[in-house]
Design an enzyme around this catalytic site. Structure first.
Site, PDB file in Angstrom:
ATOM      1  N   TRP A  90      51.735  36.024  48.603  1.00 23.44           N
ATOM      2  CA  TRP A  90      51.856  35.527  47.226  1.00 23.44           C
ATOM      3  C   TRP A  90      53.286  35.591  46.726  1.00 23.44           C
ATOM      4  CZ3 TRP A  90      48.601  32.168  45.884  1.00 23.44           C
ATOM      5  CH2 TRP A  90      47.263  32.246  46.281  1.00 23.44           C
ATOM      6  N   ASP A 160      53.386  39.480  38.888  1.00 23.15           N
ATOM      7  CA  ASP A 160      52.154  38.732  39.165  1.00 23.15           C
ATOM      8  C   ASP A 160      51.046  39.765  39.373  1.00 23.15           C
ATOM      9  OD1 ASP A 160      50.044  37.280  40.170  1.00 23.15           O
ATOM     10  OD2 ASP A 160      51.156  36.401  41.858  1.00 23.15           O
ATOM     11  N   LYS A 184      40.193  36.321  39.330  1.00 20.23           N
ATOM     12  CA  LYS A 184      39.855  37.429  40.220  1.00 20.23           C
ATOM     13  C   LYS A 184      39.264  38.603  39.447  1.00 20.23           C
ATOM     14  CE  LYS A 184      42.762  35.875  43.892  1.00 20.23           C
ATOM     15  NZ  LYS A 184      43.999  35.165  43.486  1.00 20.23           N
TER      16      LYS A 184
HETATM   17  C1  LIG Z   1      45.016  34.306  43.722  1.00 20.66           C
HETATM   18  C2  LIG Z   1      46.424  34.664  43.485  1.00 20.66           C
HETATM   19  C3  LIG Z   1      47.359  33.724  43.011  1.00 20.66           C
HETATM   20  C4  LIG Z   1      47.022  32.272  42.796  1.00 20.66           C
HETATM   21  O1  LIG Z   1      46.221  32.110  41.700  1.00 20.66           O
HETATM   22  P1  LIG Z   1      45.799  30.642  41.199  1.00 20.66           P
HETATM   23  O2  LIG Z   1      45.203  30.970  39.868  1.00 20.66           O
HETATM   24  O3  LIG Z   1      44.833  30.116  42.187  1.00 20.66           O
HETATM   25  O4  LIG Z   1      47.022  29.821  41.080  1.00 20.66           O
HETATM   26  C5  LIG Z   1      48.647  34.150  42.785  1.00 20.66           C
HETATM   27  N1  LIG Z   1      49.007  35.420  42.982  1.00 20.66           N
HETATM   28  C6  LIG Z   1      48.143  36.341  43.441  1.00 20.66           C
HETATM   29  C7  LIG Z   1      48.601  37.746  43.637  1.00 20.66           C
HETATM   30  C8  LIG Z   1      46.827  35.989  43.700  1.00 20.66           C
HETATM   31  O5  LIG Z   1      45.968  36.908  44.154  1.00 20.66           O
END
Ligand SMILES: *Cc1c(COP(=O)(O)O)cnc(C)c1O
Length: 349
Positions: A90, A160, A184
């Protein structure tokens, strides 16, 4: 997983929202019913995550991926460089988009070590020309998580938190901006949550296309254009459930219990199951492990799926096995998985 009470409430409200004669997804986003949902959702994010007054909460579309581009667009200025900590899949995506927008630098990289750990806070240093330092708080695919975040003084820290937001405290004294795709740990897909210091937003580049400007969204209370109303409503219900289940302290306890159960199954296997990440960086949300061979991994996943354990296949980029255990997953599910792992080892070792 989302909490069952949140799904059931949404089901009950879906066709005729609180007697309004229509669904929440049919209403004007400027009407009184949706406005109450919107304000309650913003307030729930603030309350559950203990967001300080001098931070704005923004509800945007495009998930976390949109933020990979918006962050450099808003914050890299002439003569400044965005610093990235490279910790896995990521972080790599965030870096890729950053590079397309402006000057970037990799501050620290775990690549040569196979991304088996997060850096310790004192390994992260920012240059005097840093626009910000970007971290991925929990590498969902690699299964590594920061236990502690760096204190970088004047350099803004952007994290993030897509895969662990809502599962732990956020040290707001060290972090200027947090962002997450909601799907998530906070709700359904279709929503990105951004929480950023007002002064950081005020410092952003203003001359951007409207949707890409944090200032635009902050000034409009995340109603600059039509927001993803259903996803926001579901996030509010999910956060209500978090509040009713002990808030962040409750979620922390659940995350610790779930992850300990699965790590214990790995640690008690005499090396038959192998977690490739450093102990100090083990994620409480995404537990990864290998078996002695790829054939055994295939067999393990097939039998686990047949036994009702879904989604244990590691990401296609790394292989192996992975259990993603977000807030709404009961501890019992993790304990059953641990038991299944022990039984499988007995039958196959
Ligand atoms: C799932 C995830 C993303 C991407 O998320 P989207 O909402 O699908 O763009 C980015 N960073 C991390 C750490 C993730 O787990």
């Amino acid at each position: 997983m989302l909490p069952l009470p949140a799904l059931e409430q949404a089901q009950k409200d879906f066709v005729n929202y609180q007697g309004a004669g229509m669904s929440i997804i049919e209403m004007s986003h400027r009407g009184k019913h949706y406005d109450a949902v919107h304000q309650a959702a913003l307030a729930a994010v603030r309350e559950v995550l203990s967001v300080p007054e001098d931070y704005d909460v923004l509800l945007l579309q495009g998930g976390a991926t949109m933020q990979f581009a918006m962050i450099p667009m808003n914050f890299i200025k002439a003569g400044t460089t965005a610093e990235y900590v490279h910790t896995g899949e990521w972080a790599k995506k965030a870096i890729g988009d950053g590079k397309k927008v402006g000057a970037t630098r990799i501050t620290w990289s775990g690549e040569s070590e196979g991304f088996k750990r997060m850096p310790s806070p004192d390994e992260i240093k920012a240059g005097s020309d840093a626009a910000y330092v970007h971290l991925c708080g929990n590498e969902t695919i690699g299964g590594i998580e920061y236990q502690d975040f760096p204190q970088l003084g004047d350099v803004p820290v952007v994290v993030d938190m897509s895969s662990h937001i809502g599962s732990r405290d956020i040290p707001w004294d060290r972090i200027d901006m947090v962002y997450a795709g909601a799907q998530k740990n906070m709700g359904p897909a279709g929503l990105g949550v951004v929480i950023a210091k007002k002064s950081f937003i005020a410092s952003a580049n203003a001359d951007l296309p409207a949707y890409l400007s944090y200032q635009r969204h902050a000034a409009a209370d995340s109603l600059y254009n039509t927001p993803p109303v259903f996803a926001i409503y579901m996030m509010k219900l999910t956060l209500d459930w978090v509040r009713e289940n002990g808030g962040i302290d409750g979620m922390k306890a659940l995350a610790a219990a779930r992850s300990q159960a699965v790590y214990a199954a790995i640690d008690n296997s005499g090396g038959w199951y192998n977690c490739p990440v450093d102990r100090a960086s083990r994620s409480k949300m995404n537990v990864v492990w290998r078996l002695p061979s790829e054939d055994l991994e295939k067999k393990f996943i097939a039998e686990a799926t047949a036994a009702g354990f879904n989604g244990l296949k590691g990401h296609r980029s790394v292989g192996g096995c992975r259990a993603s255990m977000y807030n709404a997953m009961p501890v019992e599910g993790a304990e059953k998985l641990a038991q299944f792992m022990a039984d499988f080892q007995r039958a196959n070792a």
